[in-house]
Design a protein around this motif. Structure first.
Motif, PDB file in Angstrom:
ATOM      1  N   ILE B  59      21.898  80.647  29.462  1.00 37.43           N
ATOM      2  CA  ILE B  59      20.078  81.111  29.583  1.00 37.43           C
ATOM      3  C   ILE B  59      19.429  81.286  28.726  1.00 37.43           C
ATOM      4  O   ILE B  59      18.301  80.037  28.369  1.00 37.43           O
ATOM      5  N   ALA B  60      20.009  81.768  27.502  1.00 32.91           N
ATOM      6  CA  ALA B  60      19.714  82.028  26.484  1.00 32.91           C
ATOM      7  C   ALA B  60      18.497  80.264  25.622  1.00 32.91           C
ATOM      8  O   ALA B  60      19.699  78.918  25.969  1.00 32.91           O
ATOM      9  N   PRO B  61      17.911  80.347  25.285  1.00 31.91           N
ATOM     10  CA  PRO B  61      16.886  79.142  24.843  1.00 31.91           C
ATOM     11  C   PRO B  61      17.148  78.602  23.304  1.00 31.91           C
ATOM     12  O   PRO B  61      17.413  77.492  23.033  1.00 31.91           O
ATOM     13  N   TYR B  62      17.811  80.073  22.411  1.00 30.77           N
ATOM     14  CA  TYR B  62      18.444  79.809  20.592  1.00 30.77           C
ATOM     15  C   TYR B  62      20.095  80.642  20.969  1.00 30.77           C
ATOM     16  O   TYR B  62      19.840  81.099  21.736  1.00 30.77           O
ATOM     17  N   GLY B  63      20.134  80.804  19.432  1.00 38.08           N
ATOM     18  CA  GLY B  63      21.566  81.736  19.555  1.00 38.08           C
ATOM     19  C   GLY B  63      21.007  82.626  18.511  1.00 38.08           C
ATOM     20  O   GLY B  63      20.511  83.338  18.843  1.00 38.08           O
ATOM     21  N   GLU B  64      22.428  84.083  19.198  1.00 41.19           N
ATOM     22  CA  GLU B  64      21.892  85.087  19.006  1.00 41.19           C
ATOM     23  C   GLU B  64      20.976  85.972  18.334  1.00 41.19           C
ATOM     24  O   GLU B  64      20.503  86.212  18.033  1.00 41.19           O
ATOM     25  N   ALA B  65      22.408  85.403  16.781  1.00 38.84           N
ATOM     26  CA  ALA B  65      21.313  85.849  15.444  1.00 38.84           C
ATOM     27  C   ALA B  65      20.432  84.348  14.736  1.00 38.84           C
ATOM     28  O   ALA B  65      20.853  84.774  13.594  1.00 38.84           O
ATOM     29  N   TRP B  75       3.237  84.953  21.393  1.00 35.27           N
ATOM     30  CA  TRP B  75       4.177  85.076  22.242  1.00 35.27           C
ATOM     31  C   TRP B  75       3.460  83.243  22.542  1.00 35.27           C
ATOM     32  O   TRP B  75       2.104  82.803  22.771  1.00 35.27           O
ATOM     33  N   SER B  76       4.567  82.140  22.412  1.00 37.08           N
ATOM     34  CA  SER B  76       3.793  80.735  22.226  1.00 37.08           C
ATOM     35  C   SER B  76       4.927  79.960  23.682  1.00 37.08           C
ATOM     36  O   SER B  76       5.760  80.816  24.072  1.00 37.08           O
ATOM     37  N   GLN B  77       4.665  78.765  24.205  1.00 33.87           N
ATOM     38  CA  GLN B  77       6.123  78.098  25.099  1.00 33.87           C
ATOM     39  C   GLN B  77       6.531  77.871  24.027  1.00 33.87           C
ATOM     40  O   GLN B  77       8.226  78.179  24.829  1.00 33.87           O
ATOM     41  N   GLN B  78       6.761  78.242  22.676  1.00 33.48           N
ATOM     42  CA  GLN B  78       7.835  77.676  22.090  1.00 33.48           C
ATOM     43  C   GLN B  78       9.463  78.902  21.693  1.00 33.48           C
ATOM     44  O   GLN B  78      10.387  78.739  22.166  1.00 33.48           O
ATOM     45  N   PHE B  79       8.237  80.218  22.369  1.00 28.04           N
ATOM     46  CA  PHE B  79       8.843  81.237  21.501  1.00 28.04           C
ATOM     47  C   PHE B  79       8.403  82.985  22.616  1.00 28.04           C
ATOM     48  O   PHE B  79       7.588  82.836  22.671  1.00 28.04           O
ATOM     49  N   LEU B  80       9.143  82.606  24.102  1.00 28.50           N
ATOM     50  CA  LEU B  80       8.518  83.173  25.037  1.00 28.50           C
ATOM     51  C   LEU B  80       7.851  84.633  24.948  1.00 28.50           C
ATOM     52  O   LEU B  80       6.410  84.714  25.031  1.00 28.50           O
ATOM     53  N   LEU B  81       8.186  84.878  24.178  1.00 32.97           N
ATOM     54  CA  LEU B  81       8.139  86.604  23.635  1.00 32.97           C
ATOM     55  C   LEU B  81       7.986  86.722  22.529  1.00 32.97           C
ATOM     56  O   LEU B  81       8.128  87.859  21.657  1.00 32.97           O
ATOM     57  N   GLY B  82       8.005  85.061  21.829  1.00 33.51           N
ATOM     58  CA  GLY B  82       7.308  85.628  20.094  1.00 33.51           C
ATOM     59  C   GLY B  82       8.772  86.070  19.254  1.00 33.51           C
ATOM     60  O   GLY B  82       9.920  85.977  19.573  1.00 33.51           O
ATOM     61  N   THR B  83       8.652  86.320  17.940  1.00 33.89           N
ATOM     62  CA  THR B  83      10.346  86.541  17.686  1.00 33.89           C
ATOM     63  C   THR B  83      10.289  87.918  16.560  1.00 33.89           C
ATOM     64  O   THR B  83       9.151  88.391  16.911  1.00 33.89           O
ATOM     65  N   ASP B  84      11.277  88.490  15.821  1.00 33.44           N
ATOM     66  CA  ASP B  84      10.716  89.067  15.855  1.00 33.44           C
ATOM     67  C   ASP B  84      10.419  89.668  14.251  1.00 33.44           C
ATOM     68  O   ASP B  84      10.342  88.605  13.770  1.00 33.44           O
ATOM     69  N   LEU B  86      12.988  89.431  12.173  1.00 35.26           N
ATOM     70  CA  LEU B  86      13.276  88.187  10.910  1.00 35.26           C
ATOM     71  C   LEU B  86      13.379  86.371  11.241  1.00 35.26           C
ATOM     72  O   LEU B  86      13.334  85.362  11.409  1.00 35.26           O
ATOM     73  N   GLY B  87      12.142  86.940  12.763  1.00 38.81           N
ATOM     74  CA  GLY B  87      12.108  85.184  12.921  1.00 38.81           C
ATOM     75  C   GLY B  87      13.895  84.647  13.967  1.00 38.81           C
ATOM     76  O   GLY B  87      13.488  84.001  14.508  1.00 38.81           O
ATOM     77  N   ARG B  88      14.212  85.817  14.551  1.00 40.52           N
ATOM     78  CA  ARG B  88      14.858  85.545  15.739  1.00 40.52           C
ATOM     79  C   ARG B  88      14.134  85.902  16.995  1.00 40.52           C
ATOM     80  O   ARG B  88      13.339  87.024  17.306  1.00 40.52           O
ATOM     81  N   ASP B  89      14.626  84.631  18.209  1.00 41.03           N
ATOM     82  CA  ASP B  89      13.576  85.409  19.015  1.00 41.03           C
ATOM     83  C   ASP B  89      13.951  86.289  20.337  1.00 41.03           C
ATOM     84  O   ASP B  89      14.825  86.262  20.349  1.00 41.03           O
ATOM     85  N   MET B  90      12.801  86.635  20.218  1.00 38.63           N
ATOM     86  CA  MET B  90      13.138  87.672  21.232  1.00 38.63           C
ATOM     87  C   MET B  90      13.187  87.699  23.142  1.00 38.63           C
ATOM     88  O   MET B  90      14.798  88.342  22.539  1.00 38.63           O
ATOM     89  N   LEU B  91      12.765  86.324  23.358  1.00 39.53           N
ATOM     90  CA  LEU B  91      13.605  86.386  24.225  1.00 39.53           C
ATOM     91  C   LEU B  91      15.583  86.624  24.336  1.00 39.53           C
ATOM     92  O   LEU B  91      15.643  86.282  25.202  1.00 39.53           O
ATOM     93  N   THR B  92      15.910  85.762  23.706  1.00 45.28           N
ATOM     94  CA  THR B  92      16.944  84.918  23.672  1.00 45.28           C
ATOM     95  C   THR B  92      18.108  86.652  22.985  1.00 45.28           C
ATOM     96  O   THR B  92      18.529  87.051  23.656  1.00 45.28           O
ATOM     97  N   ARG B  93      17.645  87.549  21.977  1.00 44.98           N
ATOM     98  CA  ARG B  93      17.865  88.385  21.788  1.00 44.98           C
ATOM     99  C   ARG B  93      17.792  89.723  23.031  1.00 44.98           C
ATOM    100  O   ARG B  93      18.768  89.977  23.262  1.00 44.98           O
ATOM    101  N   ILE B  94      17.083  89.858  23.631  1.00 42.68           N
ATOM    102  CA  ILE B  94      16.933  91.103  25.324  1.00 42.68           C
ATOM    103  C   ILE B  94      17.820  89.925  26.029  1.00 42.68           C
ATOM    104  O   ILE B  94      18.672  90.553  26.583  1.00 42.68           O
ATOM    105  N   ILE B  95      17.987  88.960  26.547  1.00 44.48           N
ATOM    106  CA  ILE B  95      19.026  87.994  26.729  1.00 44.48           C
ATOM    107  C   ILE B  95      20.332  88.680  26.381  1.00 44.48           C
ATOM    108  O   ILE B  95      21.243  88.781  27.356  1.00 44.48           O
ATOM    109  N   TYR B  96      20.299  88.515  25.284  1.00 42.11           N
ATOM    110  CA  TYR B  96      22.246  88.461  24.617  1.00 42.11           C
ATOM    111  C   TYR B  96      21.938  90.633  24.372  1.00 42.11           C
ATOM    112  O   TYR B  96      23.059  90.716  24.778  1.00 42.11           O
ATOM    113  N   GLY B  97      20.674  91.077  24.607  1.00 42.06           N
ATOM    114  CA  GLY B  97      21.216  92.683  24.942  1.00 42.06           C
ATOM    115  C   GLY B  97      21.713  92.995  26.215  1.00 42.06           C
ATOM    116  O   GLY B  97      22.870  93.568  26.371  1.00 42.06           O
TER     117      GLY B  97
END
Lengths: 318, 301
Positions: B59-65, B75-84, B86-97
């Motif tokens: 599901i996750a659009p990017y890698g965990e780290a 928040w944008s098309q590319q990063f649905l929930l923005g980045t944290d 360090l610039g990691r994708d928030m949505l991806t990290r929520i999914i891995y969380g």
């Protein structure tokens, strides 16, 4: 009366024994650590002689039981030792912060206790009504919510959007009372929301339990008015569980304060504890844990004592 | 019993157990349909979390780290929930969380139940000085608030995931010990336990075949509650920076990393916090319903 005194003496001695055991655990836990305070104070580069000298100076060369008794004796006189991080007296660091933490917990309790008791009793009296069911769902949800979630929602709504209260509770000892209360409002409300649900559910359960007892049914069947049943028959027996609920939740507040203090940068004991854990400043962690644990044990002891002393069956012996 | 039967007859004999399991499933489904809305909602939440946890990499659009963009992107098309931070994708990290945070909480709870459950039943069955010793030890350990005790032990042993699992697991097992001892004590006095003892059954048989089935319902409910408690505790520890360490994606530490955004009227830190709250609320709703079903509190319905 001798019965009640005997029970009180039993409770108090059990409480003191628990305190003693807790202090022993906290002391032993720290002694388990490889290396010791002298080594960590001086760092890896220190020569063996200087470490030895400091060990002697700190009394670390003594056998464990002597060290424990010395440590306990010092603490009872208000001397918690010296911080590894900045070498300041720990009692200096702790004094004001502990007072701040207690003040915050008290502030929250002043809002939470009357509110929770009223809402809880109402939920018990109007059991299974829409009100009761709503309360059940809302309190279940709020018990399940982490403190920092509540805190950040409040910051966003009340502080950032409405701009009514500051999101930082960085008070200092010379902050005037009104400004202090203003700054502490959000942390106090967060704590209130966290503890309110627990308190309400416990109050509701205690009252429902009470209303189910045969003597209440008897009084109702005799044709007494509902008000008289509640005030004359239920209330004298309700004090014990209610007091218990209040004090147990105060104990819960003292612990819940840690996360809230960090979110709002409130200069309390909890924040000192978190900072010290990160810096691995063991003597400070030890002191903070001991104070938190002792407060917790003492509040639980008070809850026990009060519920014995408000029990009508014990107050009017046959 | 079916041993002497020939092939076609055993094929005839097969359907009944299948039908029985079918009806058990049907009963469960019927119970589920009768459940209040809050319990259905709870089940829905739990199953969707399990789904996300299992299929996280898909599901996750990017890698965990993976550092996918600039720091704190909106928040944008590319990063649905923005980045944290360090610039990691928030949505991806929520999914891995969902994998990491829930997984760790589950491991801790299982560990606590293994230790606390076994010792609790043992204390109830054996009694005597073993019971006294265990119970008094648990009394003292429970006199120290868990979060505070955990922080002391984490300072001593260092903050790592393994230490956290062991420390919280053992501290929480005291609570499991209390309840499993209490419910087992009610069962131990029953006649069928006495009968099993007189038959000469061993401790293991009595525990697993006689006691465990009778104390299962309260323990299942307790498992849900303990899971919530453990989950909230490790989230709090991670939020304080003492739990799960970077770069592992974890909801508590994600709130901590992005907390500053809240003062800029940005909702991002609320999302991992809401993910924590939603799961505990879901589990609590299910447990609440289960408790009403099994404890026979009919007037509460």
């Amino acid at each position: 009366m001798s019965d009640i005194l005997k029970m009180l003496a039993h409770r108090i001695s059990l409480g003191l024994l628990t305190l003693f055991a807790v202090s022993l655990i906290i002391f032993l836990g720290v002694s388990l650590l490889p290396g010791d305070a002298a080594q960590s104070m001086l760092g890896q580069a220190a020569t063996t002689e200087t470490v030895e000298a400091l060990r002697k100076q700190m009394g670390l060369d003594l056998p464990p039981h002597t060290r424990y008794l010395q440590w306990l004796g010092n603490i009872l006189q208000g001397d918690f030792g010296v911080s590894i991080g900045n070498r300041r007296e720990i009692s200096e660091l702790i004094g004001v912060r502990f007072a701040n933490t207690l003040f915050l917990a008290l502030f929250a309790a002043v809002i939470a206790v009357p509110l929770a008791l009223t809402l809880g009793v109402l939920a018990a009296l109007y059991r299974n009504s829409i009100y009761d069911r709503t309360v059940n769902v809302v309190t279940l949800s709020s018990i399940s919510t982490p403190e920092f979630f509540v805190a950040y929602i409040l910051i966003l709504l009340v502080s950032v959007k409405a701009g009514m209260f500051p999101s930082l509770a960085n008070i200092s000892p010379d902050t005037p009372l009104f400004e202090r209360l203003h700054k502490m409002f959000l942390p106090a409300v967060t704590l209130t929301l966290v503890v309110l649900a627990h308190m309400m559910r416990m109050t509701r359960a205690a009252i429902i339990n009470l209303l189910a007892s045969p003597y209440i049914e008897m009084a109702t069947l005799k044709g007494m008015s509902r008000a008289r049943v509640i005030v004359h028959h239920a209330l004298p027996n309700a004090w014990a569980p209610i007091v218990n609920v209040i004090v147990l939740n105060l104990a819960y507040l003292i612990v819940g304060v840690v996360v809230v203090e960090v979110v709002f940068v409130y200069p309390g004991l909890g924040q000192l504890l978190v900072d010290s854990v990160q810096r691995r400043d063991l003597p400070v962690v030890q002191a903070c844990c001991l104070i938190f644990a002792a407060t917790y044990v003492l509040l639980n002891l008070i809850a026990d004592i009060l519920s014995i002393m408000t029990n009508p069956r014990l107050l009017h012996p046959k | 019993m079916n041993m002497p039967n020939s092939g076609d007859q055993s094929a005839d004999a097969l359907p009944p157990p299948e039908r029985r399991s079918d009806s058990a499933f049907a009963i469960m489904w019927k119970e589920f349909l009768k459940a209040p809305f809050s319990a259905k909602f709870g089940f829905f939440v739990i199953f969707s979390y399990i789904f996300v946890a299992i299929f996280a990499p898909v599901i996750a659009p990017y890698g965990e780290a993976e550092i996918a963009g600039d720091q704190f992107e909106l928040w944008s098309q590319q990063f649905l929930l923005g980045t944290d931070n360090l610039g990691r994708d928030m949505l991806t990290r929520i999914i891995y969380g969902a994998r990491n945070t829930v997984g760790i909480a589950l491991i801790i709870t299982l560990f606590a139940f293994l230790v606390g459950g076994i010792l609790g039943i043992l204390a109830a069955v054996v009694g005597g000085w073993i019971d006294q010793l265990l119970s008094r030890t648990v009394d003292v350990l429970m006199a120290i608030p868990l979060l505070i005790f955990a922080m002391l032990l984490l300072t001593i042993f260092g903050t790592s995931v393994i230490n956290m699992i062991l420390i919280i697991g053992i501290l929480d097992s005291t609570r499991v010990f209390r309840i499993s001892r209490a419910v087992s004590l009610n069962v131990v006095v029953m006649d069928f336990i006495e009968a099993a003892r007189l038959r000469g059954e061993g401790l293991g048989w009595i525990t697993i075949r006689e006691i465990l089935p009778n104390i299962a319902p309260p323990l299942v409910a307790e498992f849900g509650l303990r899971f919530c408690f453990v989950f909230l505790t490790i989230s709090a520890l991670s939020f304080l920076g003492l739990g799960v360490q970077p770069p592992t994606a974890d909801w508590g530490s994600m709130v901590r990393d992005t907390a500053d955004l809240i003062t800029f009227d940005d909702y991002t830190p609320l999302i991992p916090a809401a993910a924590i709250a939603l799961l505990t609320i879901g589990v609590n709703f299910v447990v609440d319903w289960f408790l009403h079903k099994t404890s026979g509190l009919k007037d509460e319905h």
